[in-house]
Design a protein around this motif. Structure first.
Motif, PDB file in Angstrom:
ATOM      1  N   GLU A 377       0.831  -1.208   0.000  1.00  0.00           N
ATOM      2  CA  GLU A 377       0.000   0.000   0.000  1.00  0.00           C
ATOM      3  C   GLU A 377       0.861   1.252   0.000  1.00  0.00           C
ATOM      4  OE1 GLU A 377      -3.430   0.751   0.381  1.00  0.00           O
ATOM      5  OE2 GLU A 377      -3.609  -1.301  -0.370  1.00  0.00           O
ATOM      6  N   LYS A 381       2.412   3.872  -6.335  1.00  0.00           N
ATOM      7  CA  LYS A 381       2.864   5.080  -7.032  1.00  0.00           C
ATOM      8  C   LYS A 381       2.435   6.350  -6.334  1.00  0.00           C
ATOM      9  CE  LYS A 381       4.068   3.242 -11.265  1.00  0.00           C
ATOM     10  NZ  LYS A 381       3.200   2.538 -12.199  1.00  0.00           N
TER      11      LYS A 381
ATOM     12  N   ILE B  32      -6.918  -9.594  -9.411  1.00  0.00           N
ATOM     13  CA  ILE B  32      -5.752  -8.908  -9.968  1.00  0.00           C
ATOM     14  C   ILE B  32      -4.835  -9.904 -10.680  1.00  0.00           C
ATOM     15  CG2 ILE B  32      -3.810  -7.384  -9.457  1.00  0.00           C
ATOM     16  CD1 ILE B  32      -6.476  -6.182  -8.724  1.00  0.00           C
ATOM     17  N   SER B  52      -0.390  -0.912 -18.021  1.00  0.00           N
ATOM     18  CA  SER B  52      -0.613  -0.409 -16.668  1.00  0.00           C
ATOM     19  C   SER B  52      -1.846  -1.080 -16.063  1.00  0.00           C
ATOM     20  CB  SER B  52      -0.807   1.101 -16.729  1.00  0.00           C
ATOM     21  OG  SER B  52      -0.873   1.610 -15.433  1.00  0.00           O
ATOM     22  N   GLY B  53      -1.706  -1.485 -14.840  1.00  0.00           N
ATOM     23  CA  GLY B  53      -2.834  -2.115 -14.164  1.00  0.00           C
ATOM     24  C   GLY B  53      -2.950  -3.596 -14.423  1.00  0.00           C
ATOM     25  N   LYS B  56       1.575  -6.286 -12.723  1.00  0.00           N
ATOM     26  CA  LYS B  56       3.024  -6.546 -12.666  1.00  0.00           C
ATOM     27  C   LYS B  56       3.585  -6.312 -11.265  1.00  0.00           C
ATOM     28  CE  LYS B  56       3.954  -3.309 -15.677  1.00  0.00           C
ATOM     29  NZ  LYS B  56       2.599  -2.758 -15.924  1.00  0.00           N
ATOM     30  N   THR B  57       3.263  -5.137 -10.727  1.00  0.00           N
ATOM     31  CA  THR B  57       3.777  -4.809  -9.399  1.00  0.00           C
ATOM     32  C   THR B  57       3.258  -5.791  -8.366  1.00  0.00           C
ATOM     33  OG1 THR B  57       3.971  -2.475  -9.948  1.00  0.00           O
ATOM     34  CG2 THR B  57       3.823  -3.023  -7.624  1.00  0.00           C
ATOM     35  N   THR B  58       1.981  -6.125  -8.518  1.00  0.00           N
ATOM     36  CA  THR B  58       1.380  -7.055  -7.569  1.00  0.00           C
ATOM     37  C   THR B  58       2.127  -8.395  -7.591  1.00  0.00           C
ATOM     38  OG1 THR B  58      -0.747  -6.002  -8.002  1.00  0.00           O
ATOM     39  CG2 THR B  58      -0.781  -8.128  -6.876  1.00  0.00           C
TER      40      THR B  58
HETATM   41  N1  LIG Z   1      -4.422  -2.323  -2.463  1.00  0.00           N
HETATM   42  C1  LIG Z   1      -5.163  -2.397  -3.565  1.00  0.00           C
HETATM   43  N2  LIG Z   1      -6.500  -2.329  -3.461  1.00  0.00           N
HETATM   44  C2  LIG Z   1      -7.272  -2.405  -4.553  1.00  0.00           C
HETATM   45  N3  LIG Z   1      -6.788  -2.543  -5.787  1.00  0.00           N
HETATM   46  C3  LIG Z   1      -5.463  -2.593  -5.958  1.00  0.00           C
HETATM   47  C4  LIG Z   1      -4.577  -2.523  -4.854  1.00  0.00           C
HETATM   48  N4  LIG Z   1      -3.315  -2.583  -5.323  1.00  0.00           N
HETATM   49  C5  LIG Z   1      -3.419  -2.709  -6.668  1.00  0.00           C
HETATM   50  N5  LIG Z   1      -4.708  -2.701  -7.045  1.00  0.00           N
HETATM   51  C6  LIG Z   1      -5.182  -2.835  -8.414  1.00  0.00           C
HETATM   52  O1  LIG Z   1      -4.582  -3.950  -8.975  1.00  0.00           O
HETATM   53  C7  LIG Z   1      -4.340  -3.752 -10.341  1.00  0.00           C
HETATM   54  C8  LIG Z   1      -2.918  -4.112 -10.668  1.00  0.00           C
HETATM   55  O2  LIG Z   1      -2.077  -3.203 -10.005  1.00  0.00           O
HETATM   56  P1  LIG Z   1      -0.505  -3.256 -10.212  1.00  0.00           P
HETATM   57  O3  LIG Z   1       0.070  -2.154  -9.435  1.00  0.00           O
HETATM   58  O4  LIG Z   1      -0.015  -4.609  -9.950  1.00  0.00           O
HETATM   59  O5  LIG Z   1      -0.400  -2.918 -11.761  1.00  0.00           O
HETATM   60  P2  LIG Z   1       0.908  -2.667 -12.618  1.00  0.00           P
HETATM   61  O6  LIG Z   1       0.880  -3.652 -13.701  1.00  0.00           O
HETATM   62  O7  LIG Z   1       2.094  -2.645 -11.770  1.00  0.00           O
HETATM   63  O8  LIG Z   1       0.585  -1.235 -13.194  1.00  0.00           O
HETATM   64  P3  LIG Z   1       1.601  -0.069 -13.485  1.00  0.00           P
HETATM   65  O9  LIG Z   1       2.262  -0.394 -14.763  1.00  0.00           O
HETATM   66  O10 LIG Z   1       0.713   1.119 -13.617  1.00  0.00           O
HETATM   67  O11 LIG Z   1       2.518   0.017 -12.329  1.00  0.00           O
HETATM   68  C9  LIG Z   1      -4.673  -2.323 -10.639  1.00  0.00           C
HETATM   69  O12 LIG Z   1      -5.939  -2.296 -11.286  1.00  0.00           O
HETATM   70  C10 LIG Z   1      -4.778  -1.674  -9.298  1.00  0.00           C
HETATM   71  O13 LIG Z   1      -5.761  -0.673  -9.304  1.00  0.00           O
END
Ligand SMILES: Nc1ncnc2c1ncn2[C@@H]1O[C@H](COP(=O)(O)OP(=O)(O)OP(=O)(O)O)[C@@H](O)[C@H]1O
Ligand SMILES: [Mg+2]
Lengths: 383, 240
Positions: A377, A381, B32, B52-53, B56-58
Motif C-alpha cells: 500500500e 505510485k 488482480i 498499466s494495471g 506486474k507490481t502485484t
Molecule cells: N491495495 C489495492 N487495493 C485495490 N486494488 C489494488 C490494490 N493494489 C493494486 N490494485 C489494483 O490492482 C491492479 C494491478 O495493479 P498493479 O500495481 O499490480 O499494476 P501494474 O501492472 O504494476 O501497473 P503499473 O504499470 O501502472 O505500475 C490495478 O488495477 C490496481 O488498481
C-alpha cells in the motif's frame, strides 16, 4: 540506527524547536504550579510529630483563657507549653502583609528548635519587653536590621505598637518559614489590660510539646476532656492536623491549581502527539522501505519512540532548568503569603518523569500505525 | 536410448504455481492475478511487461514476499514463502531479496554510504566489516566519490545506483526491480540497465525487472507478459 533517529528529529528544525519549546514551557508551568502547591503544604511538611496545638473548639479565631496554661502544663507527658496570639498589625500600608504573632518567646523557641537565633540576640530579645524576632527573609524584604524600631498599627487589637528588632532568625530546614514576626505576648497583654481589659489574659492557641510522638493522641484527649463543659472547650490536634485544617479552607483552590497543572500536561501531550503523528505520516513510505529490507515493527517503533523521547526529554529538561531562575521571579511577590518556596527534587523529578511519559505516549499511536502499514500500500505510485 | 544433450536447465530459484490474488473494493472482489504459474531459474534475468494495471507490481510484490497471495504456492529456494509468518517473512526478505523502486526511496536524512549500510544493520557484521561491504558496493555502482552525499545532492540516476548498491549489499538471491528506469532520462536509464546486466552476468544475480519500456526489457534474457492479471504464453508474441 541512532543516527537515523537523531537526523529524523532535526529534520524539520523549526517544528522540532517549537515542539521542544512548547514542552519546556509546559514543564516549567507544571513545576511552578506544583511548587505553589508544595509551598501551601509547606507548613505540614515542617510540622513535628511531638507538637500539639490546642485551640478553641468553636473556631480558630476564638481565644482561650490564659488560665488554662498551668492546667495543661501539669499533665503527664507534657514537656513544655507555649502560646501565641494572632496579631494582625499594619506596617505603614495594609498591603505589607506578613504573619505576626504575640508569643511566649522563650517557651516558643524551646518548642521550635528550627528557628535559629544566636545566643546574644536571644538574650537581648528576652531582655527587651518590646523586642521582636523576625525571619531572615522578612528582614530582607523591608531592609530591617538589628536595633531598628518598627511601628505596627493594630487592627484586631486597637492601638499603636512599638517594637525593637532584637533578633533575626534563620530557618534550620529549607521548609522553615523565614517570613514571620514574633514579639512578647506580655507586651500585648499589658496594653490590652489598659485599653480593652475584657480581651486581656487570653491566647489564640497553646503549643503543647509532648515527650514522644506516641503520647500525642492520649495527651490531646486528656486536654480536651479536661476542658469539656467549660466556658471555652478546646480542640487539640497535632501540628500537622492543625496545618491541614488551615489548608482545608483553601483546598478548592489547591485542587484547581493541581488540575490546571495536569491540563497543561495534557495540552502538551496533544501537541507532541500531533508532531509525532505528522512526522510519522510523512515518513510512512520510508518505514515501508525499511520493512522491505527486513526491518521489523519494533525497529520502526524504536525510531519513532526515540525521536519522541528526544523531543520530550530535551524539552522537559529545559523546562526543569528554567524553573530554577523562574522560581526566583515570584517569591519576592508571593513569599509573603506562602513563607517558603521549596523547589523540591520531587517536583523536578516529577517534571522529568512526566516528560518521559509524554514522550512514550505521543509515540504510541504513530508507532502502532507504522507497524501496521502494508508495504504494498505504502509504496504504491505517488500521486 | 539417446543421451540427452540438451543444455542442463539451471536449478529453479522461484517456482510459482497457480497463484491468485484479488483485492476487495467495496463489496466486490477485484481479481488482480489469475492462475499464475512461472518458474524462474537461478541467475536468470527476467523482464515482466504488460500494460498499466495488469498486475506486474502485484506479482513482483508477491514473489518478493511483500504481500500474500490468496491461493497458490510460491516456492523460493525450496521454501514456500506463503506459509511464513510475518516475522519469518521479514527476515527472509532481509536475506533473500533486494529491492529497487521507480522512485529510489532513499532515506533523505542519510548519506549515500548510510543508505547502503542500512540493510547491514540487521546482520551481525561489525562496523568495520559493514564499511568494507558498503565501500565495495558503492565502487561497483561507480559512486565511491559520492559516499558522503545526501540523496538531494545526487541526480536521479545516481540515486538509483545508490539504491542498487543498497539492494545488493546483503548479497540477496533475488533482485526485484519495479520500473527502476521509469523516472530516468535515457542516459541514466542505460547506466542503470547496464549495471543490472553486469550484476546478472558477472555476479550471476537473479533479476526480476518490471518495466513498460521495451528497450529496458531487451536487457533481460527472457520476457514474460501480463495482461489483465494473466500471464501470456511464453511464445505469445502479442505486443503490449
Ligand atoms: N491495495 C489495492 N487495493 C485495490 N486494488 C489494488 C490494490 N493494489 C493494486 N490494485 C489494483 O490492482 C491492479 C494491478 O495493479 P498493479 O500495481 O499490480 O499494476 P501494474 O501492472 O504494476 O501497473 P503499473 O504499470 O501502472 O505500475 C490495478 O488495477 C490496481 O488498481
Ligand atoms: Mg506497477
Amino acid at each position: 540506527m541512532f543516527k537515523l533517529i537523531w537526523r529524523n528529529t532535526v529534520r524539520h528544525p523549526l517544528r522540532a524547536s517549537l515542539t521542544v519549546l512548547g514542552m519546556a514551557v509546559a514543564v516549567l508551568a507544571f513545576c511552578l504550579l506544583r511548587t505553589v502547591v508544595t509551598a501551601w503544604y509547606g507548613g505540614v511538611a515542617a510540622s513535628s510529630p511531638v507538637r500539639l496545638i490546642t485551640r478553641n473548639a468553636i473556631s480558630l479565631m476564638a481565644p482561650l483563657p490564659m488560665a488554662y496554661l498551668p492546667r495543661i502544663q501539669v499533665l503527664a507527658g507534657v514537656k513544655e507549653v507555649a502560646y501565641a496570639y494572632w496579631f494582625e498589625g499594619t506596617y505603614i500600608d495594609p498591603k505589607h502583609f506578613f504573619p505576626q504573632f504575640a508569643v511566649s518567646v522563650s517557651r516558643l523557641l524551646d518548642i521550635y528548635p528550627e528557628y535559629l537565633i544566636s545566643p546574644d540576640q536571644k538574650a537581648a530579645l528576652l531582655r527587651d519587653r518590646k523586642g521582636c524576632a523576625i525571619g531572615r527573609k522578612l528582614a530582607a524584604r523591608f531592609g530591617w536590621r538589628l536595633g531598628d524600631s518598627i511601628i505596627l498599627q493594630g487592627t484586631i487589637f486597637p492601638g499603636e505598637y512599638n517594637f525593637n528588632v532584637q533578633a533575626i532568625y534563620t530557618g534550620r530546614d529549607p521548609s522553615t518559614d523565614e517570613t514571620q514576626f514574633f514579639f512578647h505576648w506580655d507586651y500585648l497583654n499589658e496594653k490590652l489590660k489598659k485599653i480593652a481589659p475584657e480581651r486581656a489574659d487570653k491566647v489564640g492557641w497553646f503549643f503543647v510539646q509532648v515527650a514522644s510522638p506516641g503520647l500525642a493522641a492520649p495527651v490531646s484527649e486528656k486536654i480536651d476532656a479536661m476542658f469539656k463543659n467549660s466556658l471555652a472547650e478546646t480542640l487539640t490536634e497535632t501540628e500537622k492536623a492543625f496545618q491541614l485544617s488551615f489548608i482545608a479552607m483553601t483546598e478548592a483552590i489547591l485542587v484547581a491549581i493541581q488540575a490546571v497543572s495536569w491540563v497543561v500536561i495534557g495540552v502538551i501531550l496533544v501537541v507532541l502527539a500531533n508532531t509525532m503523528a505528522m512526522s510519522a505520516r510523512e515518513r510512512l513510505r520510508e518505514y515501508a522501505v525499511l520493512k522491505t529490507m527486513g526491518f521489523r515493527p519494533r525497529h520502526l517503533a524504536g525510531l519513532i519512540l526515540g525521536e519522541s523521547l528526544i523531543l520530550a526529554l530535551v524539552g522537559g529538561l529545559l523546562g526543569v532548568l528554567l524553573t530554577f531562575p523562574a522560581i526566583h521571579l515570584f517569591p519576592a511577590s508571593l513569599e509573603q503569603y506562602f513563607g517558603v518556596f521549596p523547589l523540591t527534587w520531587a517536583t523536578l523529578s516529577l517534571g522529568l518523569t512526566i516528560s518521559l511519559g509524554i514522550g512514550v505516549l505521543a509515540a504510541t499511536l504513530p508507532a502502532y500505525r507504522a507497524a501496521q502499514i502494508s508495504i504494498a500500500e505504502a509504496l504504491k505510485k505517488v500521486g | 536410448m539417446t543421451r540427452e544433450s540438451a543444455p542442463v536447465s539451471p536449478a529453479p530459484l522461484v517456482e510459482i504455481s497457480h497463484l491468485y490474488k484479488s483485492y476487495r473494493r467495496g463489496s466486490q472482489d477485484l481479481v488482480i492475478l489469475q492462475d499464475i504459474s512461472l518458474t524462474i531459474a537461478s541467475g536468470e534475468f527476467l523482464a515482466l511487461m504488460g500494460p498499466s494495471g495488469s498486475g506486474k507490481t502485484t506479482l513482483l510484490n508477491l514473489i518478493a514476499g511483500l504481500d500474500a497471495p490468496d491461493k497458490g504456492h510460491l516456492i523460493v529456494k525450496g521454501i514456500d514463502i506463503t506459509r511464513l509468518t510475518e516475522a519469518q517473512l521479514a527476515s527472509w526478505r532481509a536475506r533473500e531479496v533486494g529491492f529497487i523502486f521507480q522512485f529510489y526511496y532513499l532515506i533523505p536524512v542519510l548519506t549515500a554510504f548510510e543508505n547502503v549500510e542500512l540493510p547491514l544493520l540487521l546482520t551481525p557484521l561489525n562496523r568495520r566489516e559493514r564499511q568494507e561491504h558498503v565501500d565495495l558496493a558503492l565502487e561497483l555502482v561507480g559512486l565511491s566519490d559520492r559516499r558522503q552525499h545526501y540523496p538531494s545532492q545526487l541526480s536521479g540516476g545516481q540515486q538509483q545506483r545508490v539504491a542498487i548498491a543498497r539492494a545488493l549489499i546483503t548479497d540477496p538471491s533475488i533482485i526485484a526491480a519495479d520500473e527502476p528506469t521509469g523516472d530516468l532520462d535515457r542516459q541514466s536509464a542505460n547506466d542503470v540497465l547496464n549495471l543490472l546486466s553486469r550484476l546478472n552476468q558477472e555476479f550471476n544475480k537473479t533479476i526480476i525487472l518490471v518495466t513498460h519500456d521495451p528497450e529496458a526489457a531487451s536487457h533481460a534474457a527472457r520476457i514474460r507478459r501480463l495482461i489483465k492479471g494473466q500471464l501470456l504464453d511464453e511464445n505469445d508474441r502479442r505486443q503490449t
